[in-house]
Design a protein around this motif. Structure first.
Motif, PDB file in Angstrom:
ATOM      1  N   LYS A  73     -43.100  32.791 -31.290  1.00 34.92           N
ATOM      2  CA  LYS A  73     -44.133  33.482 -30.089  1.00 34.92           C
ATOM      3  C   LYS A  73     -44.429  32.261 -29.447  1.00 34.92           C
ATOM      4  O   LYS A  73     -45.832  31.739 -30.024  1.00 34.92           O
ATOM      5  CB  LYS A  73     -44.933  34.531 -30.143  1.00 34.92           C
ATOM      6  N   MET A  74     -44.575  32.543 -27.929  1.00 35.90           N
ATOM      7  CA  MET A  74     -44.814  31.762 -27.201  1.00 35.90           C
ATOM      8  C   MET A  74     -45.131  32.054 -25.958  1.00 35.90           C
ATOM      9  O   MET A  74     -43.848  32.749 -24.794  1.00 35.90           O
ATOM     10  CB  MET A  74     -43.858  30.374 -26.915  1.00 35.90           C
ATOM     11  N   LYS A  75     -45.826  32.003 -25.257  1.00 35.53           N
ATOM     12  CA  LYS A  75     -46.078  31.737 -23.906  1.00 35.53           C
ATOM     13  C   LYS A  75     -44.756  31.634 -23.117  1.00 35.53           C
ATOM     14  O   LYS A  75     -45.294  30.309 -23.468  1.00 35.53           O
ATOM     15  CB  LYS A  75     -47.606  31.735 -23.775  1.00 35.53           C
ATOM     16  N   HIS A 173     -59.374  43.460 -16.644  1.00 34.14           N
ATOM     17  CA  HIS A 173     -58.747  42.185 -17.829  1.00 34.14           C
ATOM     18  C   HIS A 173     -57.010  42.255 -18.026  1.00 34.14           C
ATOM     19  O   HIS A 173     -55.759  43.347 -17.893  1.00 34.14           O
ATOM     20  CB  HIS A 173     -58.928  42.927 -19.005  1.00 34.14           C
ATOM     21  N   ILE A 179     -51.376  29.944 -17.364  1.00 34.99           N
ATOM     22  CA  ILE A 179     -50.948  30.986 -18.587  1.00 34.99           C
ATOM     23  C   ILE A 179     -49.522  31.520 -17.803  1.00 34.99           C
ATOM     24  O   ILE A 179     -48.657  30.991 -18.811  1.00 34.99           O
ATOM     25  CB  ILE A 179     -51.542  31.052 -19.661  1.00 34.99           C
ATOM     26  N   LEU A 231     -60.088  37.611 -17.947  1.00 27.69           N
ATOM     27  CA  LEU A 231     -58.919  36.723 -17.982  1.00 27.69           C
ATOM     28  C   LEU A 231     -58.299  36.457 -19.435  1.00 27.69           C
ATOM     29  O   LEU A 231     -59.652  36.294 -21.069  1.00 27.69           O
ATOM     30  CB  LEU A 231     -58.252  35.478 -17.545  1.00 27.69           C
ATOM     31  N   TYR A 232     -57.230  37.147 -20.331  1.00 25.91           N
ATOM     32  CA  TYR A 232     -56.740  36.649 -21.845  1.00 25.91           C
ATOM     33  C   TYR A 232     -55.343  35.421 -21.728  1.00 25.91           C
ATOM     34  O   TYR A 232     -54.764  35.490 -20.864  1.00 25.91           O
ATOM     35  CB  TYR A 232     -56.556  37.579 -22.303  1.00 25.91           C
ATOM     36  N   ASN A 233     -54.875  34.915 -23.114  1.00 24.17           N
ATOM     37  CA  ASN A 233     -54.097  34.457 -23.069  1.00 24.17           C
ATOM     38  C   ASN A 233     -52.846  35.352 -23.463  1.00 24.17           C
ATOM     39  O   ASN A 233     -52.202  35.223 -23.520  1.00 24.17           O
ATOM     40  CB  ASN A 233     -54.545  33.172 -24.518  1.00 24.17           C
ATOM     41  N   GLU A 234     -53.234  36.650 -24.120  1.00 24.12           N
ATOM     42  CA  GLU A 234     -52.429  37.448 -24.897  1.00 24.12           C
ATOM     43  C   GLU A 234     -52.825  38.707 -24.359  1.00 24.12           C
ATOM     44  O   GLU A 234     -53.874  39.065 -25.079  1.00 24.12           O
ATOM     45  CB  GLU A 234     -53.019  36.855 -26.789  1.00 24.12           C
ATOM     46  N   TYR A 236     -51.811  41.290 -26.624  1.00 24.04           N
ATOM     47  CA  TYR A 236     -52.609  41.795 -27.272  1.00 24.04           C
ATOM     48  C   TYR A 236     -54.136  42.486 -27.859  1.00 24.04           C
ATOM     49  O   TYR A 236     -54.638  43.389 -27.211  1.00 24.04           O
ATOM     50  CB  TYR A 236     -52.551  41.661 -28.860  1.00 24.04           C
ATOM     51  N   GLU A 237     -54.983  41.335 -26.897  1.00 22.13           N
ATOM     52  CA  GLU A 237     -56.038  41.498 -26.357  1.00 22.13           C
ATOM     53  C   GLU A 237     -56.621  41.950 -25.924  1.00 22.13           C
ATOM     54  O   GLU A 237     -57.784  43.005 -25.399  1.00 22.13           O
ATOM     55  CB  GLU A 237     -57.157  39.813 -26.710  1.00 22.13           C
ATOM     56  N   ILE A 238     -55.906  42.276 -24.326  1.00 24.89           N
ATOM     57  CA  ILE A 238     -56.479  43.091 -23.137  1.00 24.89           C
ATOM     58  C   ILE A 238     -56.074  44.444 -23.654  1.00 24.89           C
ATOM     59  O   ILE A 238     -56.674  45.408 -23.407  1.00 24.89           O
ATOM     60  CB  ILE A 238     -55.321  42.807 -21.883  1.00 24.89           C
ATOM     61  N   VAL A 240     -56.767  45.543 -26.949  1.00 25.73           N
ATOM     62  CA  VAL A 240     -57.570  46.094 -27.676  1.00 25.73           C
ATOM     63  C   VAL A 240     -58.995  46.066 -27.089  1.00 25.73           C
ATOM     64  O   VAL A 240     -59.816  47.486 -27.137  1.00 25.73           O
ATOM     65  CB  VAL A 240     -57.569  45.226 -28.747  1.00 25.73           C
ATOM     66  N   ALA A 241     -59.024  45.750 -26.048  1.00 24.87           N
ATOM     67  CA  ALA A 241     -60.127  45.943 -24.981  1.00 24.87           C
ATOM     68  C   ALA A 241     -60.249  47.114 -24.178  1.00 24.87           C
ATOM     69  O   ALA A 241     -61.269  47.288 -24.454  1.00 24.87           O
ATOM     70  CB  ALA A 241     -60.107  44.117 -23.850  1.00 24.87           C
TER      71      ALA A 241
ATOM     72  N   ARG B 156     -68.951  43.779 -25.617  1.00 21.96           N
ATOM     73  CA  ARG B 156     -67.671  44.584 -25.550  1.00 21.96           C
ATOM     74  C   ARG B 156     -67.364  43.901 -23.962  1.00 21.96           C
ATOM     75  O   ARG B 156     -66.131  44.074 -22.609  1.00 21.96           O
ATOM     76  CB  ARG B 156     -68.157  45.847 -25.206  1.00 21.96           C
ATOM     77  N   ILE B 158     -66.307  41.402 -23.895  1.00 18.89           N
ATOM     78  CA  ILE B 158     -64.536  41.061 -24.388  1.00 18.89           C
ATOM     79  C   ILE B 158     -63.969  41.994 -25.452  1.00 18.89           C
ATOM     80  O   ILE B 158     -64.804  42.075 -26.233  1.00 18.89           O
ATOM     81  CB  ILE B 158     -64.283  38.885 -24.467  1.00 18.89           C
ATOM     82  N   SER B 159     -62.598  41.702 -25.433  1.00 19.92           N
ATOM     83  CA  SER B 159     -61.848  41.828 -26.526  1.00 19.92           C
ATOM     84  C   SER B 159     -62.588  41.560 -28.220  1.00 19.92           C
ATOM     85  O   SER B 159     -62.912  40.895 -27.779  1.00 19.92           O
ATOM     86  CB  SER B 159     -60.156  42.071 -26.255  1.00 19.92           C
ATOM     87  N   GLY B 160     -61.834  42.071 -28.893  1.00 24.46           N
ATOM     88  CA  GLY B 160     -61.556  41.936 -30.404  1.00 24.46           C
ATOM     89  C   GLY B 160     -62.925  42.954 -30.975  1.00 24.46           C
ATOM     90  O   GLY B 160     -63.302  44.017 -30.968  1.00 24.46           O
ATOM     91  N   ARG B 276     -52.337  23.748 -20.514  1.00 23.64           N
ATOM     92  CA  ARG B 276     -51.210  24.747 -20.568  1.00 23.64           C
ATOM     93  C   ARG B 276     -50.737  25.968 -19.481  1.00 23.64           C
ATOM     94  O   ARG B 276     -49.831  25.825 -19.910  1.00 23.64           O
ATOM     95  CB  ARG B 276     -52.332  25.909 -21.344  1.00 23.64           C
ATOM     96  N   SER B 277     -51.480  25.212 -18.575  1.00 23.92           N
ATOM     97  CA  SER B 277     -50.315  25.431 -17.380  1.00 23.92           C
ATOM     98  C   SER B 277     -49.340  24.025 -16.419  1.00 23.92           C
ATOM     99  O   SER B 277     -48.581  23.787 -15.230  1.00 23.92           O
ATOM    100  CB  SER B 277     -51.063  25.700 -16.159  1.00 23.92           C
ATOM    101  N   ASP B 566     -57.756  33.694 -30.393  1.00 26.21           N
ATOM    102  CA  ASP B 566     -56.554  33.705 -28.925  1.00 26.21           C
ATOM    103  C   ASP B 566     -56.369  35.014 -29.063  1.00 26.21           C
ATOM    104  O   ASP B 566     -56.059  35.910 -28.819  1.00 26.21           O
ATOM    105  CB  ASP B 566     -55.715  32.883 -28.946  1.00 26.21           C
ATOM    106  N   PHE B 567     -55.887  35.985 -30.764  1.00 29.64           N
ATOM    107  CA  PHE B 567     -55.591  37.545 -30.815  1.00 29.64           C
ATOM    108  C   PHE B 567     -56.710  37.826 -31.065  1.00 29.64           C
ATOM    109  O   PHE B 567     -56.185  39.202 -31.977  1.00 29.64           O
ATOM    110  CB  PHE B 567     -53.977  37.043 -32.153  1.00 29.64           C
TER     111      PHE B 567
END
Lengths: 370, 605
Positions: A73-75, A173, A179, A231-234, A236-238, A240-241, B156, B158-160, B276-277, B566-567
């Motif tokens: 999996k890749m951005k 979010h 990215i 901001l997120y990379n994934e 999934y995290e958004i 969940v938040a 809260r 951020i996520s996780g 990354r960009s 990250d996840f």
């Protein structure tokens, strides 16, 4: 009678000719021939926008054909870098990519011959012509979503512009636009539909929008950036938040609609925002074979497979995605049965416009974000 | 010389014979030349490449905007220093980096000085153990402290999964959970052992007679410290100051984990964002700036050390300072020292371990504990198997051992070879060139060096294939980065072995390899072991050097832990970090056993 015979003779002549002209990979192989050739290669490497390639499709594909799928999996920014590096270095590792960056594909990868567009001939009649060049395999709505446990049945915002209000500062979010190109695609599509954004402002606040940028779309992007989104990379995290239960001030987020399938499994309370003027972005994902792929036949077979019901099922069998193969159904959990049925409520970007504007939009975003 | 005892005739003959055989049989010169060629490529080429990258149009930009790939441009320099986004990608991160470095260094320095004084010179309880225990934070990967902090204080925003405090009903404010404050504290707690080590050794070197004289004249302990010891520590203080600043500037994990949620960007994280960009021109410019700051700090350090050298007092060997009696301060100071140990070393371990054992954070009921995150097939709430059942982690574990292992072996051998060439070819250009060049990587922060490697090895050049995406690139970059330590210890080890044993072997007809294997290797056994295990430890916990170079399939434990973060799979990240911590601890113990010294003091990485 005679005529058809001659015709078939001519056809088979050309058929044979194409076979001769394309000794390495033939487009006119029968499916069985393709399977045999693919099995000889034994494996196929993919970079994919979604983890379901590795988690679901790979196992099913291997069970069916005995061909191993190595999926990462890749951005898309990373994928772009990889494809370009691999092709230019001549050290190609990846065979097939599931790639979100249409603008880059249309303006660089395709014209430079770094990827090859392969529409499985066995399915081409079911794939609309405008999804064939380059081949789109999946449409995924990225939607604005909220927490239904905190806010009940209706989204706490009615207009997108509310996301730029102080009340939602630090509580929206989203992906990091540096990215994920999807966000730049969304910004560009917003520019394209500036009038609707301006109208929505007027409808909600009862006064005209004061535009200090080139257009209302850009004005929105600026105000959003200044309002301190997380901001997120994934994605999934958004999700969940946004969807975690027990929050008194749950945030709003943009994420792929497919995350709604995890509501039960992960104990989330995600719901779709019915927000004006757009509910999100309809993101096409392209499927391309990389030039010089080490397993070209296996790549073709896999491309075919994910466009069949069985191979597409990890996506279309649940909420949040529509196959470009119009003969495949979609999950009844989707708010609309087809991508078209969302009508104008999802933004769709124009690849050329995005390509022209992306670096400016990126800098514009960086400049205005806090 | 060996020949000096022989008769004149014999000596002439022998020396002729030696000279001849040196030319014909002894490959020292050849080794030197080969080393020069290899190191020029591995050290100088990346530096040249990054400078050229900063002013040439990247392929991506050439494709997007027209123009020719590689043509000269000031575009990226402008972009970093003067464009409309320069403030966001460079000036603010620079300011933040300097702020954080300042506070982290200040805290680390103060803690290091106080603790070193307490442990070396007072009767604080448990001083024997503290000397080792206080160095533990230095052995943990830098993200251990940061993830432990996040596990504890996360809110809260951020996520996780919930933070521990939050699950107890206390919501930590944003400024405590993310941003400059936690970054400074975590960096300080990671780097104070370095100050502690330097101060301890400096305190050990101060001539005890000075203090004795003073106390004979009736000076109180306080006066001795203020008027004699502390002034003598000024050069060490300067060293600690500059080197800690240099280290904090190059740290990636802490600001990435604790700064990103608050959008508090440091130069290191800004560099990473640019990677990354795909903004590789900007990457080159920022990497150059980082390196220049590093070079500058180091030059100042060298200057300071030289300037103060004339004040260094030598002597007092063997006489240890009598631990001063602390009186009523004995309990509070002991308490202080142990609390620091608890917070900086034991704390992160406990927090990390707890988080991986509890299904839901903060719920201490027995049923909530379990090994799901370690051995589960499908961890609740994640589409992800546990640590020991996840193929990704197993791959990362193998890679970490393979990469750090081979890098350290190559590094150790290369270090000794360099030492050999430098010492055996004295006064030659080769010798001084090797000495300088093997030190050069020390000047560049890992991130900058990795950026240079990325640009150099992304495509094939001449006979060298494109190494990007391969394990060998990671091994190579580690070898070169750790070379300064290995070559320094190699040179000093070789200095201690004169040419005589080898020449004796030569006279007896031993060939070059025979001499290496039968004479030099046994003599340098422990030097070699140190030169291998130290880079191994550093390699196991390395992140900033490799984070941009790993690709799917070549992930290391450290980078895998960042992927997990990250996840939002905090628990899995924590478990991965624990594994690294344990491996490193075991390596250190083995090292201590093998060399019978406290090698914590050699942990330069």
């Amino acid at each position: 009678m005679k005529k058809t015979k001659i015709l078939s003779l001519i056809t088979s002549f050309f058929f044979g000719l194409t076979l001769l002209l394309q000794p390495v990979v033939s487009f006119s192989m029968t499916l069985d021939e393709l399977i045999a050739a693919a099995q000889k290669e034994g494996e196929v490497n993919t970079y994919w926008h979604s983890s379901r390639m590795g988690k679901k499709v790979a196992a099913a594909f291997e069970a069916k054909y005995g061909i191993k799928v190595n999926a990462t999996k890749m951005k898309d920014s990373e994928m772009t870098e990889r494809i370009v590096r691999e092709v230019t270095s001549g050290n190609v590792i990846v065979d097939l990519v599931g790639y979100d960056d249409g603008p880059f594909l249309d303006t660089v990868l395709t014209p430079k011959g770094m990827v090859e567009n392969y529409v499985p001939p066995y399915l081409s009649k079911d794939i609309p012509a405008d999804s064939q060049k380059p081949l789109i395999y999946l449409w995924q709505p990225f939607v604005i979503g909220y927490n239904s446990e905190t806010y009940g049945d209706s989204c706490p915002i009615k207009s997108l512009w509310q996301l730029t209000e102080k009340d939602w500062s630090g509580r929206f979010h989203m992906w990091d636009p540096r990215i994920a190109s999807s966000m730049l695609q969304m910004f560009s599509a917003m520019e394209d539909r500036s009038d609707e954004l301006a109208a929505s402002y007027k409808k909600h606040y009862g006064k005209d929008l004061k535009v200090s940028e080139a257009n209302a779309g850009l004005e929105f992007v600026k105000r959003l950036a200044q309002n301190n989104p997380v901001l997120y990379n994934e994605d999934y995290e958004i999700a969940v938040a946004v969807g975690t239960k027990g929050q008194s001030k749950a945030p709003i987020g943009i994420y792929s609609l497919g995350r709604h399938r995890e509501n039960a499994k992960k104990n989330l309370a995600l719901a779709l925002c019915d927000v004006d003027p757009f509910k999100g972005l309809n993101q096409p994902t392209y499927m391309q074979i990389v030039k010089g792929a080490p397993h070209p036949h296996a790549a073709r077979l896999l491309a075919y497979y994910v466009l069949t019901q069985e191979g597409a099922n990890p996506w279309v069998g649940v909420v949040g995605a529509y196959s470009s193969n119009s003969s495949l159904g979609s999950s009844p959990d989707n708010p609309y049965p087809t991508a078209e049925a969302w009508k104008g409520t999802l933004l769709v970007s124009n690849n050329t416009n995005v390509a022209n504007r992306r670096s400016d939009l990126m800098d514009f975003w960086i400049k205005h974000s806090k | 010389m060996f020949t000096s005892n022989s008769t004149r005739q014999n000596s002439l003959l022998v020396s002729l014979k030696i000279k001849l055989s040196k030319l014909l049989l002894q490959p020292t010169f050849l080794i030197g030349v080969i080393l020069v060629i290899i190191l020029s490529y591995l050290v100088i080429a990346p530096i040249v490449s990054i400078f050229s990258n900063s002013v040439s149009l990247t392929m991506m930009d050439a494709m997007l905007s027209g123009g020719k790939d590689g043509e000269f441009t000031y575009k990226y320099v402008d972009r970093v220093f003067t464009s409309s986004i320069s403030e966001k990608i460079f000036w603010i991160p620079l300011k933040n980096s300097l702020t954080v470095s300042f506070f982290a260094t200040l805290i680390a320095l103060t803690l290091g000085l106080i603790l070193a004084s307490l442990v070396t010179s007072t009767n604080i309880f448990g001083r024997k153990y503290l000397g080792f225990l206080l160095i533990i934070p230095y052995m943990l990967p830098s993200q251990a402290m940061a993830t432990a902090w996040l596990t504890m204080f996360k809110n809260r925003k951020i996520s996780g999964p919930q933070g521990m405090l939050e699950s107890f009903g206390i919501t930590p404010p944003d400024w405590l959970a993310y941003g400059p404050l936690p970054i400074s504290i975590c960096m300080a707690l990671s780097y104070f052992p370095f100050a502690f080590l330097l101060f301890s050794s400096a305190l050990g070197k101060i001539d005890i007679q000075l203090e004795e004289v003073a106390s004979t004249f009736g000076a109180k302990t306080k006066a001795i410290w203020l008027k004699i010891i502390l002034p003598l520590l000024i050069p060490t203080t300067m060293s600690v100051l500059l080197l800690t600043v240099a280290r904090t500037l190059g740290t990636f994990a802490t600001p990435y984990i604790l700064g990103t949620p608050a959008k508090y960007t440091l130069l290191s994280t800004s560099l990473y964002s640019s990677v990354r960009s795909n903004d590789s021109g900007v990457v080159a410019v920022i990497a150059i700036v980082l390196s220049l700051i590093g070079v500058m700090l180091l030059l100042v350090d060298i200057w300071v050390v030289r300037k103060w050298q004339r004040f260094v007092t030598v002597g007092g060997k063997g006489i240890k300072r009598q631990p001063s009696k602390l009186g009523i301060f004995r309990m509070p100071t002991t308490f202080f020292a142990w609390v620091i140990f608890l917070i900086a070393a034991l704390g992160p371990f406990i927090v990390l371990a707890l988080s991986t054992l509890m299904r839901e954070p903060g719920n201490f009921s027995f049923s909530n504990f379990g090994l799901a995150y370690w051995t589960g097939v499908n961890v609740p709430g994640m589409d992800q198997p546990g640590i020991f059942t996840s193929p990704e982690v197993i791959t990362a574990l193998k890679n970490s051992f393979l990469i750090a292992g081979s890098a350290s072996i190559i590094c150790g051998i290369l270090g000794l070879l360099i030492g050999y060439a430098v010492v055996r070819l004295p006064g030659t250009l080769i010798s001084s060139f090797l000495r300088q060049i093997s030190f050069l990587p020390y000047l560049m922060p890992g991130l900058a060096f990795a950026a240079a490697y990325l640009s150099l090895f992304a495509i094939s050049r001449g006979p060298i294939p494109a190494l990007y995406g391969s394990i060998s690139l990671l091994i190579l970059v580690m070898v070169v980065t750790y070379l300064p330590y290995a070559s320094r210890s190699g040179i000093s080890a070789m200095m201690q072995v004169g040419p005589e044993p080898e020449e004796a072997g030569m006279v007896l007809g031993a060939g070059f390899w025979r001499r290496i294997i039968s004479i030099l290797a046994p003599l340098q056994k422990s030097a070699l072991i140190i030169a291998i295990i130290l880079p191994f430890i550093t390699g196991m916990k390395e992140l900033s050097l490799v984070v941009m170079l790993v690709t799917p399939g070549t992930e290391l434990l450290t980078t895998q832990s960042i992927r997990f973060l990250d996840f939002g799979y905090t628990q899995l990240a924590n478990a991965t970090i624990l594994i690294i911590g344990v491996v490193v601890m075991i390596s250190v113990l083995i090292l201590n056993r093998v060399t019978k010294t406290n090698l914590a003091s050699g942990l330069g990485g």
